[in-house]
Design a protein around this motif. Structure first.
Motif, PDB file in Angstrom:
ATOM      1  N   GLY A 153       0.825  -1.216   0.000  1.00  0.00           N
ATOM      2  CA  GLY A 153       0.000   0.000   0.000  1.00  0.00           C
ATOM      3  C   GLY A 153       0.857   1.263   0.000  1.00  0.00           C
ATOM      4  N   PRO A 154       0.248   2.420   0.343  1.00  0.00           N
ATOM      5  CA  PRO A 154       0.995   3.677   0.314  1.00  0.00           C
ATOM      6  C   PRO A 154       2.075   3.702   1.393  1.00  0.00           C
ATOM      7  N   LEU A 155       3.257   4.142   1.015  1.00  0.00           N
ATOM      8  CA  LEU A 155       4.362   4.225   1.970  1.00  0.00           C
ATOM      9  C   LEU A 155       4.956   5.616   1.939  1.00  0.00           C
TER      10      LEU A 155
ATOM     11  N   ALA B 199       5.137   4.290  -7.845  1.00  0.00           N
ATOM     12  CA  ALA B 199       4.345   5.426  -8.354  1.00  0.00           C
ATOM     13  C   ALA B 199       4.006   6.349  -7.181  1.00  0.00           C
ATOM     14  N   ILE B 200       4.250   7.643  -7.376  1.00  0.00           N
ATOM     15  CA  ILE B 200       3.978   8.614  -6.309  1.00  0.00           C
ATOM     16  C   ILE B 200       2.519   9.051  -6.400  1.00  0.00           C
ATOM     17  N   ILE B 201       1.852   9.085  -5.230  1.00  0.00           N
ATOM     18  CA  ILE B 201       0.419   9.402  -5.159  1.00  0.00           C
ATOM     19  C   ILE B 201       0.237  10.928  -5.136  1.00  0.00           C
TER      20      ILE B 201
ATOM     21  N   GLY C 248       0.509  12.259   7.151  1.00  0.00           N
ATOM     22  CA  GLY C 248      -0.944  12.167   7.337  1.00  0.00           C
ATOM     23  C   GLY C 248      -1.689  11.616   6.136  1.00  0.00           C
ATOM     24  N   VAL C 249      -0.994  11.432   5.011  1.00  0.00           N
ATOM     25  CA  VAL C 249      -1.696  11.056   3.771  1.00  0.00           C
ATOM     26  C   VAL C 249      -2.420   9.720   3.912  1.00  0.00           C
ATOM     27  N   LYS C 250      -1.751   8.744   4.486  1.00  0.00           N
ATOM     28  CA  LYS C 250      -2.361   7.408   4.565  1.00  0.00           C
ATOM     29  C   LYS C 250      -3.701   7.476   5.312  1.00  0.00           C
TER      30      LYS C 250
END
Ligand SMILES: NC(=O)c1ccc[n+]([C@@H]2O[C@H](COP(=O)([O-])OP(=O)(O)OC[C@H]3O[C@@H](n4cnc5c(N)ncnc54)[C@H](OP(=O)(O)O)[C@@H]3O)[C@@H](O)[C@H]2O)c1
Length: 335
Positions: free
Chosen positions: A16-18, A60-62, A304-306
């Motif tokens: 997932g997002p890291l 890939a950057i979110i 805080g993005v996650k």
């Protein structure tokens, strides 16, 4: 001068997002490097994480929306389009490559999907000058073919239904059109210029809209385009039929009501009329009449993005823009 070190960014991994370190992207022809001051969140950010995981787009950057200062011009940026140090807000196509806005630096098209930040707007407010306002303009001028506020108008004033007036896109559509939400956000949408407001949770909303428009409504923007809204919004169109601007794909349940889809990323393509929208948004903002969505700064910057993605996926965002200040992000060592 472009930084040579790695940057902090939020990117896709197998789990997932890291939040970690990635290389700073390099601007190609016609592109610029922006030092991000604040980034804002859109539903596409959490949706694209799922798509990227399925497609194994690791690295890939979110993030789409950003505001910051121009750090560097790439090759072939036409003279006068952008200047180093300029304050800009805009969007990129996040979660598809090693370039996205949830990062310290982002590469953007110099002249598409980007505007100079009005003096009175903070970076935190300007971080939302991306997907939502560009989509709002597409719905009004590309799909519904309404004239821009600066074009001469002929004929009687049109009535347009904006479904989801409290959504991020909806708040911009109302203001751009000047011209429904749930009761908790009635004051907000009236304050933005809506003439009449209806509760989307009201079982008899369609009858109420039809009565208020004498069964003659012929254009609408469906800024939700999901759940019950296909039936509701097309159902609000009067007996003569009409047209609805939609932003998630669906088939019209009524043959006499045409639905037309638009996608903000199309405005970033070289063959698009993206520059027309850049000029229009710049002029609209210069009127000084547009209010940003209420900004909700998330703590910890990119850390805080996650949590922000999760919060939005759970449907908890109400009439606000989740926004991240890059400077609030704790430092982490380079790899
Ligand atoms: N095609 C494109 O390029 C494009 C571009 C932008 C967005 N989109 C899509 O458009 C949708 C909206 O995006 P957004 O950024 O504007 O979303 P958003 O601001 O995060 O949406 C949240 C808001 O939607 C309102 N809402 C939820 N369900 C509703 C319903 N059934 N009827 C009316 N209002 C409802 C809520 O109102 P209350 O708080 O009053 O309950 C809430 O304020 C998303 O699905 C997004 O993926 C597509």
């Amino acid at each position: 001068m472009a930084p040579t070190k790695q940057q902090i960014a939020v990117y896709i991994t197998e789990t997932g997002p890291l939040f970690g370190r990635k290389d700073v992207p390099k601007p190609g022809p016609g592109q610029i490097l922006v030092k991000v001051v604040a980034a804002a969140q859109n539903p596409t950010d959490w949706k694209s994480v799922g798509r990227a995981l399925k497609a194994s787009k690791y690295g890939a950057i979110i993030g789409n929306d950003f505001a910051g200062t121009v750090e560097e011009l790439g090759p072939d940026v036409p003279a006068g389009v952008r200047t180093v140090g300029e304050r800009v807000g805009g969007f990129v196509l996040g979660t598809v490559s090693a370039n996205g806005s949830f990062a310290e630096y982002v590469v953007a098209e110099a002249d598409r999907g980007i505007v100079p930040i009005p003096e009175s707007w903070s970076f935190e407010e300007a971080a939302q000058l991306g997907v939502a306002p560009f989509t709002a303009m597409q719905c009004l001028h590309q799909t519904l073919e309404l004239p821009s506020p600066f074009e001469a108008r002929s004929g009687p004033q049109r009535t347009v239904l904006i479904w989801g007036g409290a959504s991020s896109v909806g708040q911009y559509v109302i203001q751009f059109a000047k011209l429904g939400a749930s009761p908790k956000n009635f004051d907000l949408v009236k304050g933005l210029g809506a003439d009449e407001v209806f509760d989307y949770r009201d079982e008899s909303i369609i009858e109420k809209i039809r009565a208020a428009t004498n069964n003659a409504l012929d254009i609408a923007v469906d800024t939700i385009s999901d759940g019950k809204t296909p039936e509701q919004v097309t159902g609000a169109i009067g007996d003569m039929g009409g047209r609805v601007a939609i932003i998630l794909l669906y088939e019209s349940p009524r043959p006499d009501v045409k639905v037309k889809y638009s996608a903000a990323p199309d405005l970033l393509k070289s063959e698009s009329n993206g520059r027309w929208y850049v000029d229009l948004l710049t002029k609209i903002l210069a009127t000084g009449k547009i209010k940003p969505n209420p900004v909700n700064i998330q703590s910890g910057g990119l850390v805080g993005v996650k949590g922000g993605l999760q919060y939005m996926q759970e449907g908890k965002v109400s009439a606000q823009k989740l926004t991240y200040r890059i400077a609030d992000t704790p430092d982490i060592p380079e790899l």
